[in-house]
Scaffold this motif. Structure first.
Motif, PDB file in Angstrom:
ATOM      1  N   MET A 137       0.814  -1.215   0.000  1.00 18.85           N
ATOM      2  CA  MET A 137       0.000   0.000   0.000  1.00 18.85           C
ATOM      3  C   MET A 137       0.849   1.268   0.000  1.00 18.85           C
ATOM      4  O   MET A 137       0.356   2.347  -0.348  1.00 18.85           O
TER       5      MET A 137
ATOM      6  N   TRP B 179       1.115   6.147   1.207  1.00 19.11           N
ATOM      7  CA  TRP B 179       0.914   5.890   2.641  1.00 19.11           C
ATOM      8  C   TRP B 179       2.284   5.761   3.327  1.00 19.11           C
ATOM      9  O   TRP B 179       3.194   5.151   2.794  1.00 19.11           O
TER      10      TRP B 179
ATOM     11  N   ASP C 255      -5.693  10.272   3.162  1.00 22.71           N
ATOM     12  CA  ASP C 255      -7.019   9.680   3.335  1.00 22.71           C
ATOM     13  C   ASP C 255      -7.229   9.115   4.738  1.00 22.71           C
ATOM     14  O   ASP C 255      -8.129   8.295   4.942  1.00 22.71           O
TER      15      ASP C 255
ATOM     16  N   VAL D  20      -4.668   3.655   7.769  1.00 23.80           N
ATOM     17  CA  VAL D  20      -4.972   2.240   7.583  1.00 23.80           C
ATOM     18  C   VAL D  20      -4.403   1.501   8.788  1.00 23.80           C
ATOM     19  O   VAL D  20      -3.246   1.728   9.166  1.00 23.80           O
TER      20      VAL D  20
ATOM     21  N   LEU E 252      -9.798   1.095   7.208  1.00 24.89           N
ATOM     22  CA  LEU E 252      -9.527   2.480   6.858  1.00 24.89           C
ATOM     23  C   LEU E 252     -10.259   3.372   7.837  1.00 24.89           C
ATOM     24  O   LEU E 252     -11.489   3.289   7.965  1.00 24.89           O
TER      25      LEU E 252
ATOM     26  N   GLY F 149     -11.033   6.913   7.881  1.00 26.96           N
ATOM     27  CA  GLY F 149     -10.955   7.972   6.903  1.00 26.96           C
ATOM     28  C   GLY F 149     -10.716   9.346   7.493  1.00 26.96           C
ATOM     29  O   GLY F 149     -10.917   9.592   8.684  1.00 26.96           O
TER      30      GLY F 149
ATOM     31  N   GLU G   3     -13.342   8.637  -1.113  1.00 27.01           N
ATOM     32  CA  GLU G   3     -12.208   8.166  -0.308  1.00 27.01           C
ATOM     33  C   GLU G   3     -12.261   6.648  -0.147  1.00 27.01           C
ATOM     34  O   GLU G   3     -11.248   5.947  -0.317  1.00 27.01           O
ATOM     35  N   SER G   4     -13.432   6.128   0.177  1.00 26.83           N
ATOM     36  CA  SER G   4     -13.583   4.681   0.341  1.00 26.83           C
ATOM     37  C   SER G   4     -13.304   3.944  -0.959  1.00 26.83           C
ATOM     38  O   SER G   4     -12.659   2.895  -0.968  1.00 26.83           O
TER      39      SER G   4
ATOM     40  N   ARG H 238     -11.345   4.946  -3.382  1.00 30.97           N
ATOM     41  CA  ARG H 238      -9.898   4.950  -3.622  1.00 30.97           C
ATOM     42  C   ARG H 238      -9.228   3.849  -2.812  1.00 30.97           C
ATOM     43  O   ARG H 238      -8.369   3.107  -3.312  1.00 30.97           O
ATOM     44  N   HIS H 239      -9.599   3.764  -1.548  1.00 29.18           N
ATOM     45  CA  HIS H 239      -8.980   2.777  -0.667  1.00 29.18           C
ATOM     46  C   HIS H 239      -9.254   1.355  -1.159  1.00 29.18           C
ATOM     47  O   HIS H 239      -8.339   0.519  -1.208  1.00 29.18           O
TER      48      HIS H 239
ATOM     49  N   GLN I  53      -7.179   0.518  -4.150  1.00 28.96           N
ATOM     50  CA  GLN I  53      -5.808   0.234  -3.746  1.00 28.96           C
ATOM     51  C   GLN I  53      -5.693  -1.166  -3.154  1.00 28.96           C
ATOM     52  O   GLN I  53      -4.750  -1.908  -3.460  1.00 28.96           O
ATOM     53  N   CYS I  54      -6.646  -1.531  -2.303  1.00 30.54           N
ATOM     54  CA  CYS I  54      -6.635  -2.873  -1.718  1.00 30.54           C
ATOM     55  C   CYS I  54      -6.699  -3.947  -2.802  1.00 30.54           C
ATOM     56  O   CYS I  54      -5.962  -4.939  -2.760  1.00 30.54           O
TER      57      CYS I  54
END
Length: 453
Positions: A68, A73, A89, A92, A102, A104, A116-117, A119-120, A123-124
């Protein structure tokens, strides 16, 4: 659960009761500065065999955190281990068995928190695909025993794992086998906090019902719609529950501080290490009589840490945390803040919601808390009918509140659309738990296909 975050002023020695109250007083802010914080946890599993990965194994949780970092991050280290990440964001972090969370950033609109969620989760998925990991949105592991789950290398969790069996039979399940979605919201004053606390505490069982999503234990139906919610009833009675005093005359900052002082301690953080203080009294700490740190008085940061170890259905830490919902699919992550923002961030809606619940008795609150984990929307409402009927009324109030907020995205849409999953549940009476139970045919394997991100 919180990671250690030292802030300006946290090293000040507590010399007066006013300093305890100041944490709540400093949280008050004008409506223009109110923000929305959304937290969501998910289970991590190996795509090949659905096993929960350990921290150290190749392609495990440590490698997931490391992967990540490509998105900007920054690692948070404890005891030589990366145990969290921080960035624009938010943060984590890891729950005790590797549940990936997350927390936020505080944002102005639900459009922003949903972006935001997204995006996260993107990424996950990118890192997860490389490592052969998947992410499951549910309130309770549908098929894993405690012994099948790893333990993360975080000091506070070791203290909690040792303490939980002393005070309840399901605390280890709470730590190892549950996931939640939470929303954190602001208040303008002590009076505003009290009204928001009362409304959100009263309606927390309704949120539990709407988000019920944990009907299986170790591969079989467990008799609950939200087993995650039931687990909290036998975790630790000294730090959980619905807090009847919130509805009493005179409730405010001081009364909540008194409650928190009566919650037994877990730990004290010193020099990068957690000192086991489980079961000890923060009042003794204030008097310099804490057995594990004799003669030492607490710092303001110790008080903030202690506030994070109380787990009522609604919690105050300079803002209010809504804690009643099971983990769930991506649209539920956006629906929870939509529900509570619509109710609490518009005065007309807040007053209307209070009118719905202000006549409820302590017995009404207790009955709802006891019934909802099993019955969800089919539990009886103190207003007559069922919680399904109440849900329709409450969602109409929230919808109107979001309309009056009139926070638009680039397409000109208000935040009202984020309530759509909850409207569907309220109209049909079918929670996610009901839907999953209807699909069950002797195995929970299908859940990895239907409920993964």
């Amino acid at each position: 659960m919180s990671n250690q975050q030292n802030q300006s002023g946290d090293d000040a020695i507590i010399e007066s009761r006013d300093q305890l109250i100041s944490v709540f007083e400093h949280g008050a802010k004008p409506a223009a500065d109110w923000r929305i914080g959304t937290e969501h946890e998910k289970f991590v599993y190996r795509l090949a065999d659905k096993r929960a990965p350990s921290y150290d194994e190749p392609g495990g949780i440590r490698d997931l955190l490391k992967g990540m970092e490509r998105f900007g991050w920054e690692p948070v280290i404890e005891g030589g281990h990366v145990i969290a990440l921080k960035g624009d964001d938010g943060a984590v972090s890891l729950e005790p068995a590797g549940q990936f969370e997350l927390s936020g950033a505080p944002l102005e609109t639900i459009h922003q928190t949903c972006a935001e969620s997204n995006r996260h989760l993107a990424q996950c998925r990118e890192v997860g695909d490389e490592l052969g990991l998947g992410f499951l949105g549910l309130g309770f592991w549908p098929d894993k025993t405690r012994s099948q789950l790893p333990v993360m290398p975080k000091g506070r969790y070791g203290i909690m794992r040792a303490h939980m069996p002393r005070v309840g039979s399901l605390g280890l399940d709470m730590m190892l086998r549950t996931c939640t979605i939470q929303t954190n919201l602001d208040y303008a004053s002590e009076a505003d906090m009290a009204l928001k606390f009362r409304v959100s505490m009263a309606l927390q069982p309704l949120a539990t019902a709407l988000f019920a999503n944990s009907p299986f234990t170790e591969g079989k139906p467990n008799g609950f719609k939200s087993f995650r919610s039931h687990i909290w009833t036998d975790t630790d009675p000294a730090r959980t529950g619905t807090l009847p005093f919130v509805f009493e005359d005179g409730f405010g900052y001081e009364r909540y501080a008194d409650y928190a002082l009566d919650v037994p301690m877990y730990f004290v953080y010193r020099d990068g290490k957690y000192i086991d203080a489980a079961g000890h009294s923060f009042r003794d700490f204030l008097a310099g009589k804490l057995a594990v740190l004799p003669g030492e008085k607490p710092k303001l940061g110790d008080w903030k840490d202690h506030l994070s170890t109380a787990f009522p259905e609604v919690r105050m830490k300079g803002y209010l945390e809504m804690r009643g919902a099971d983990g769930g699919r991506w649209d539920r992550i956006c629906a929870l803040p939509a529900l509570w923002v619509g109710l609490l961030y518009d005065q007309v809606s807040l007053d209307a919601a209070w009118d719905l619940v202000k006549h409820w008795t302590p017995q009404d609150h207790a009955r709802l808390r006891a019934e909802v984990p099993r019955l969800a929307l089919q539990a009886g409402s103190p207003n007559g009918g069922t919680l399904q009927d109440l849900a329709k009324a409450v969602l109409a109030i929230a919808d109107a509140g979001l309309a009056r907020r009139a926070r638009l995205n680039r397409m000109g849409d208000t935040e009202q659309g984020f309530l759509s999953p909850l409207r569907e549940i309220a109209e049909s009476g079918m929670t996610t738990a009901d839907r999953l139970l209807a699909l069950y045919a002797g195995s929970t394997d299908f859940i990895y296909e239907t409920e993964s991100y």
